[in-house]
Write a protein that holds these residues in place. Sequence first.
Motif, PDB file in Angstrom:
ATOM      1  N   PRO A 230       0.932  -1.724  -0.061  1.00 20.08           N
ATOM      2  CA  PRO A 230      -0.258  -0.163  -0.565  1.00 20.08           C
ATOM      3  C   PRO A 230       0.974   1.299  -0.341  1.00 20.08           C
ATOM      4  O   PRO A 230       0.527   2.596  -0.629  1.00 20.08           O
ATOM      5  CB  PRO A 230      -0.921   0.482   1.248  1.00 20.08           C
ATOM      6  CG  PRO A 230      -0.578  -1.284   1.646  1.00 20.08           C
ATOM      7  CD  PRO A 230      -0.013  -2.460   0.675  1.00 20.08           C
ATOM      8  N   GLN A 255      -2.607   0.644  -9.582  1.00 17.35           N
ATOM      9  CA  GLN A 255      -3.519   1.178  -9.065  1.00 17.35           C
ATOM     10  C   GLN A 255      -5.168   0.260  -9.966  1.00 17.35           C
ATOM     11  O   GLN A 255      -5.896  -0.287  -7.962  1.00 17.35           O
ATOM     12  CB  GLN A 255      -3.875   2.698  -8.774  1.00 17.35           C
ATOM     13  CG  GLN A 255      -5.145   3.248  -8.110  1.00 17.35           C
ATOM     14  CD  GLN A 255      -5.191   2.699  -6.497  1.00 17.35           C
ATOM     15  OE1 GLN A 255      -4.371   3.765  -5.843  1.00 17.35           O
ATOM     16  NE2 GLN A 255      -5.587   1.375  -6.084  1.00 17.35           N
ATOM     17  N   THR A 267      -1.910  -5.388  10.066  1.00 14.79           N
ATOM     18  CA  THR A 267      -1.631  -4.152   9.538  1.00 14.79           C
ATOM     19  C   THR A 267      -0.682  -3.784  10.916  1.00 14.79           C
ATOM     20  O   THR A 267      -0.315  -2.368  10.787  1.00 14.79           O
ATOM     21  CB  THR A 267      -2.068  -3.241   9.263  1.00 14.79           C
ATOM     22  OG1 THR A 267      -3.534  -2.670  10.050  1.00 14.79           O
ATOM     23  CG2 THR A 267      -2.689  -3.585   8.401  1.00 14.79           C
ATOM     24  N   LEU A 276      -4.240   1.269   3.730  1.00 16.94           N
ATOM     25  CA  LEU A 276      -4.714   0.192   2.927  1.00 16.94           C
ATOM     26  C   LEU A 276      -6.663   0.513   2.638  1.00 16.94           C
ATOM     27  O   LEU A 276      -6.785  -0.097   1.361  1.00 16.94           O
ATOM     28  CB  LEU A 276      -4.415  -1.265   4.081  1.00 16.94           C
ATOM     29  CG  LEU A 276      -5.770  -3.189   3.244  1.00 16.94           C
ATOM     30  CD1 LEU A 276      -4.705  -2.810   1.801  1.00 16.94           C
ATOM     31  CD2 LEU A 276      -5.155  -4.278   4.537  1.00 16.94           C
ATOM     32  N   VAL A 279      -7.003   2.637  -0.742  1.00 20.19           N
ATOM     33  CA  VAL A 279      -5.577   2.371  -1.762  1.00 20.19           C
ATOM     34  C   VAL A 279      -6.663   0.725  -2.033  1.00 20.19           C
ATOM     35  O   VAL A 279      -6.906   1.022  -3.914  1.00 20.19           O
ATOM     36  CB  VAL A 279      -4.288   2.554  -1.455  1.00 20.19           C
ATOM     37  CG1 VAL A 279      -3.837   3.621  -0.976  1.00 20.19           C
ATOM     38  CG2 VAL A 279      -4.728   0.988  -0.544  1.00 20.19           C
ATOM     39  N   ALA A 280      -6.876  -0.132  -1.187  1.00 19.89           N
ATOM     40  CA  ALA A 280      -7.870  -1.259  -1.857  1.00 19.89           C
ATOM     41  C   ALA A 280      -8.611  -0.975  -2.226  1.00 19.89           C
ATOM     42  O   ALA A 280      -9.979  -1.954  -2.743  1.00 19.89           O
ATOM     43  CB  ALA A 280      -7.039  -2.144  -0.993  1.00 19.89           C
TER      44      ALA A 280
END
Length: 326
Positions: A230, A255, A267, A276, A279-280
Amino acid sequence: MITENLNPGVIDVHAHWLPRELFDLPGTGPHGVMHDRDGELYLGDIPLSITTSSMSDVPAILDDMRRADVGVRVLSAPPFAFPLESGTEADSYVAEFNSALSTVVAGADGALLGLGMVTLSDQASVTAQMTALAGTEGIAGVAIPPLANGQTLDGPALRHVLTEAARLDLAVLVHPMQLPRPEWSQYYLTNLIGNPVESTTAIASLILSGIKDSLPGLRICFVHGGGCAPGLLGRWTHGWTMRKDVRRATTRPPQEIFAELYFDTVTHGSDQLKLLCEVAGTGKVVCGSDYPFDMAETEPARFAVEHGPGRDALIAAARAYLGKES
């Protein structure tokens, strides 16, 4: 194959189990022999800081689930049990583990699911083993290491596993092996740095090799929050934009592909979990615990719900990953 009803509640997709009769690990891997010493589990001379019962005894697992408010736990082998060599011994070990795992999950009344094991050197054996897993009730997929025969997910061994998983509609969990390196010989750096780096390398290879493009239906999850990935995604995207050799195998920016992968919540920090999720996407973040290791999140459901995407989103994402959407 998941045909039974699952228990309600948060689903922990990342937990480990190994029966005592399989403590004698296959092959000549980098780790020592696993054994019980006065109720504590050792890998060679290294204490694993966990009780033997927490790894091998199903009642202990179920007790921990009740304590941690986990409705369903998905069991896979600890990474040092992955058979990295081919041959009769490895095939027998895989068969014994998968058989024992199917028996355990079948008797858990919807509280447990399994991710089976495969050998990694012979493609015919892999296909046969995964076909059997796909037809086994309570088995949702397969757990694999991020490295085999010196190559990561874009190498022939692991790429074949991913191809077969997509064909058979099996979920894949990628778990690092904590491989030793001289510069990581102290301070538990093989885990604190090595594990995240192994996962990060696998994620980068999956994205940049074009494998995910070629297997759009592949459901694959990376543990420990995807390692360092990430935080490096911006760098990968910049490299993909600037360099032809980085983007030669895929026409989509990192991405975009990253958002198609699943990641667990182990994490060890709320800020890291927040990044996370950003971005996910919250639909791709699933609860994990890493039970029963000392690096586990001891309150996986609470941590994931409070600092992650929320209870309903976590359950929906896990069900989608496991192929059990509502």
